[in-house]
Design an enzyme around this catalytic site. Sequence first.
Site, PDB file in Angstrom:
ATOM      1  N   GLU A 160      26.064 102.263  87.552  1.00  8.85           N
ATOM      2  CA  GLU A 160      25.175 103.351  87.988  1.00  8.85           C
ATOM      3  C   GLU A 160      23.706 102.950  87.959  1.00  8.85           C
ATOM      4  OE1 GLU A 160      27.708 103.338  85.877  1.00  8.85           O
ATOM      5  OE2 GLU A 160      28.147 105.325  85.126  1.00  8.85           O
ATOM      6  N   GLY A 209      36.452  98.944  77.748  1.00 10.13           N
ATOM      7  CA  GLY A 209      37.489  97.962  78.080  1.00 10.13           C
ATOM      8  C   GLY A 209      38.870  98.425  77.630  1.00 10.13           C
ATOM      9  N   CYS A 235      25.911  89.512  76.709  1.00  9.48           N
ATOM     10  CA  CYS A 235      27.044  89.690  75.798  1.00  9.48           C
ATOM     11  C   CYS A 235      27.261  88.484  74.900  1.00  9.48           C
ATOM     12  CB  CYS A 235      28.299  89.951  76.619  1.00  9.48           C
ATOM     13  SG  CYS A 235      28.484  88.722  77.912  1.00  9.48           S
ATOM     14  N   LYS A 259      33.292  98.313  91.625  1.00  7.44           N
ATOM     15  CA  LYS A 259      32.568  99.496  91.135  1.00  7.44           C
ATOM     16  C   LYS A 259      31.273  98.987  90.515  1.00  7.44           C
ATOM     17  CE  LYS A 259      31.584 102.182  88.109  1.00  7.44           C
ATOM     18  NZ  LYS A 259      30.173 102.494  87.760  1.00  7.44           N
ATOM     19  N   GLY A 310      32.198  94.766  80.371  1.00  9.37           N
ATOM     20  CA  GLY A 310      31.451  95.885  79.808  1.00  9.37           C
ATOM     21  C   GLY A 310      31.727  95.990  78.330  1.00  9.37           C
ATOM     22  N   GLU A 312      36.215  91.249  79.937  1.00 10.74           N
ATOM     23  CA  GLU A 312      35.131  90.500  79.282  1.00 10.74           C
ATOM     24  C   GLU A 312      34.292  91.538  78.550  1.00 10.74           C
ATOM     25  OE1 GLU A 312      35.178  87.364  79.357  1.00 10.74           O
ATOM     26  OE2 GLU A 312      36.207  86.811  81.196  1.00 10.74           O
ATOM     27  N   GLU A 325      27.513  95.364  67.957  1.00 14.81           N
ATOM     28  CA  GLU A 325      26.694  94.789  69.026  1.00 14.81           C
ATOM     29  C   GLU A 325      25.517  95.720  69.307  1.00 14.81           C
ATOM     30  OE1 GLU A 325      28.351  94.732  73.031  1.00 14.81           O
ATOM     31  OE2 GLU A 325      27.743  92.643  73.137  1.00 14.81           O
TER      32      GLU A 325
HETATM   33  P1  NAD Z   1      29.960  99.989  79.752  1.00 21.06           P
HETATM   34  O1  NAD Z   1      31.266  99.604  79.197  1.00 21.06           O
HETATM   35  O2  NAD Z   1      29.399 101.294  79.351  1.00 21.06           O
HETATM   36  O3  NAD Z   1      30.001 100.033  81.350  1.00 21.06           O
HETATM   37  C1  NAD Z   1      30.494  98.952  82.102  1.00 21.06           C
HETATM   38  C2  NAD Z   1      31.019  99.468  83.427  1.00 21.06           C
HETATM   39  O4  NAD Z   1      32.131 100.310  83.181  1.00 21.06           O
HETATM   40  C3  NAD Z   1      30.016 100.320  84.216  1.00 21.06           C
HETATM   41  O5  NAD Z   1      30.139 100.033  85.594  1.00 21.06           O
HETATM   42  C4  NAD Z   1      30.471 101.736  83.938  1.00 21.06           C
HETATM   43  O6  NAD Z   1      30.139 102.629  84.968  1.00 21.06           O
HETATM   44  C5  NAD Z   1      31.969 101.548  83.864  1.00 21.06           C
HETATM   45  N1  NAD Z   1      32.680 102.574  83.104  1.00 21.06           N
HETATM   46  C6  NAD Z   1      32.187 103.428  82.172  1.00 21.06           C
HETATM   47  N2  NAD Z   1      33.178 104.222  81.712  1.00 21.06           N
HETATM   48  C7  NAD Z   1      34.302 103.885  82.371  1.00 21.06           C
HETATM   49  C8  NAD Z   1      35.657 104.330  82.306  1.00 21.06           C
HETATM   50  N3  NAD Z   1      36.042 105.310  81.494  1.00 21.06           N
HETATM   51  N4  NAD Z   1      36.567 103.720  83.103  1.00 21.06           N
HETATM   52  C9  NAD Z   1      36.206 102.708  83.917  1.00 21.06           C
HETATM   53  N5  NAD Z   1      34.942 102.258  84.022  1.00 21.06           N
HETATM   54  C10 NAD Z   1      33.993 102.823  83.247  1.00 21.06           C
HETATM   55  O7  NAD Z   1      29.014  98.781  79.394  1.00 21.06           O
HETATM   56  P2  NAD Z   1      27.488  98.646  79.727  1.00 21.06           P
HETATM   57  O8  NAD Z   1      26.718  99.474  78.756  1.00 21.06           O
HETATM   58  O9  NAD Z   1      27.265  98.883  81.136  1.00 21.06           O
HETATM   59  O10 NAD Z   1      27.266  97.087  79.419  1.00 21.06           O
HETATM   60  C11 NAD Z   1      27.033  96.639  78.180  1.00 21.06           C
HETATM   61  C12 NAD Z   1      28.275  96.089  77.537  1.00 21.06           C
HETATM   62  O11 NAD Z   1      28.897  95.101  78.367  1.00 21.06           O
HETATM   63  C13 NAD Z   1      27.979  95.366  76.259  1.00 21.06           C
HETATM   64  O12 NAD Z   1      28.879  95.781  75.268  1.00 21.06           O
HETATM   65  C14 NAD Z   1      28.197  93.895  76.579  1.00 21.06           C
HETATM   66  O13 NAD Z   1      28.546  93.085  75.518  1.00 21.06           O
HETATM   67  C15 NAD Z   1      29.242  93.960  77.600  1.00 21.06           C
HETATM   68  N6  NAD Z   1      29.193  92.765  78.459  1.00 21.06           N
HETATM   69  C16 NAD Z   1      30.157  91.839  78.308  1.00 21.06           C
HETATM   70  C17 NAD Z   1      30.127  90.691  79.075  1.00 21.06           C
HETATM   71  C18 NAD Z   1      31.189  89.635  78.942  1.00 21.06           C
HETATM   72  O14 NAD Z   1      31.315  88.817  79.828  1.00 21.06           O
HETATM   73  N7  NAD Z   1      31.970  89.642  77.895  1.00 21.06           N
HETATM   74  C19 NAD Z   1      29.123  90.502  80.008  1.00 21.06           C
HETATM   75  C20 NAD Z   1      28.153  91.480  80.145  1.00 21.06           C
HETATM   76  C21 NAD Z   1      28.213  92.631  79.359  1.00 21.06           C
END
Ligand code: NAD
Length: 508
Positions: free
Chosen positions: A187, A242, A293, A184, A237, A259, A392
Amino acid sequence: MTDSRANTRHMPLYIGGERVDTAEHDEIRSPIDGQLVGTAARGGPNEMEYAIAAAKAAHELGDWRNMDPDGRSDILIAISERMNELQDELCALHVRENGVTIRAAIAFHVGYAISHLRYFADCARTYEFEKAGPMLEFPTLAAGLVRREPVGVCGAIVPWNFPLLLAIWKIGPALAAGNTIVVKADEKTPLILLRFAEIAHECGLPPGVLNIVTGAGEVVGAQLAAHPDVRKIAFTGSTAVGKQVQKAATDNLKKVTLELGGKGPNIVLEDADLKEAVDGTLFAFLVYSGQACESGTRLLLHNDIHDEFMEALITRAKTVRMGDPMDFDTDMGPVISAEQKARITRYIESGKAEGATLVLGGGTPEAVVGGHWVEPTIFTDVSNDMKIAREEIFGPVLSVIRIHSEDEAIAIANDTEYGLSAGVWTNDTDRGIEIARKIESGTVWVNDWHMVNHLYPFGGYKQSGQGRELGPHAMDEYTESKFIHADMTRDLDAHIFDVVVSTPWEDM
Ligand code: NAD
């Protein structure tokens, strides 16, 4: 700032080895200047269902999982080599789509994606898919085999900040181990992954082995996380999402890796090399405009060097060049979206309101036009209970906390719900390693930052995640372990007997 090499065509989804278009499309606009980068098909529940069915059918057909691991490796190597040939195009698209600088795209976002895929291609050859254990003599003579078998259909949900790399961290081990996968895409940044699918297809990946669906996270992401035919879900994410993914995955007891976010403590001790630690601190919190992250966003700075260090840090930070990310002289690009900029701005306001001192930045750089830009921003006089020290921000904002001893630094470093990354700057490496041992974090750098290595595990303590990506154990996350016990009392000529006797467990 428009780059002529950027991709401006329409990208359909990739399902079952075919391009699948949809009625609704998303316009992808560059965070650099708001210009159109391309359009992407927008997936919905039907497309996600179709993709999971295609991955399931490919798994059941068995061509991929039953292929000799060297054969799987060859195809993955071909994909990484083709990506290497297309590096200029992929980097230009990546820069336009998510606003990273060309330097970082070459080194990390695309460069690492290519080399990490190559690493997992090699894992297909070297991973022990089957190994014999010690002979069992009680209660009867028996041989034991341990096999690692693919789990089946895997799901991957990736964010926008490293869309290609973080997908490769999941696609690589999943496919090397013989699984099929549905990814997935985020967006905001679907184009780079849809382009990757075209390359994988061109290199002979069988239909249904890799499927890429775009669309709203709370619709198709949630569907993938909850789907009964998906046996493993890997998510990168935010911590909040998560947790939802983990809950959705419990119904069919999927294997889960998460992650999540971080609030990396960056400890600078009184004996640190000042210049190195200043540069390292900037590198730690400004890479990809602070939207990584594992950034170092809490500077725990020793009181003895506080003022001298801050003067040098501010002077150096003022030299950070913001501008066209395709220009090799540019140090920092925009943030991903207007919403992200608004979120960062709210944190900056909260820092001021809680009594921290804004010593640099806090606004929009003058030199840029359009897009979503935030200046490098530094707060001093931060205490670890302020919002800007606990949450964060995901932007170029550093919170500086004064420390007076090693013990205090360790206590503050660990006083967080996160535990993804940390760093220590000191001229005494042994001292740095000793402190690293005491920090609750998945990665700790001594006199460096952002050095994520494919040979070593990456992931978080506490609410920064679950499980680890990269390294050989990543393959374990995408395989089931099977113990085969074979009674040997009737068949001392069985082939397994030779294998077991000649290769005792401890030699493997
Ligand atoms: P996000 O959690 O909003 O989105 C991540 C992904 O999850 C996107 O593809 C989104 O469409 C999807 N998503 C959103 N709601 C969902 C749901 N209810 N069920 C399943 N999937 C869903 O995060 P973001 O704003 O895209 O990214 C930023 C975040 O990601 C930050 O908090 C950052 O720390 C974290 N991040 C962590 C790592 C790591 O390796 N630990 C790496 C990169 C980013």
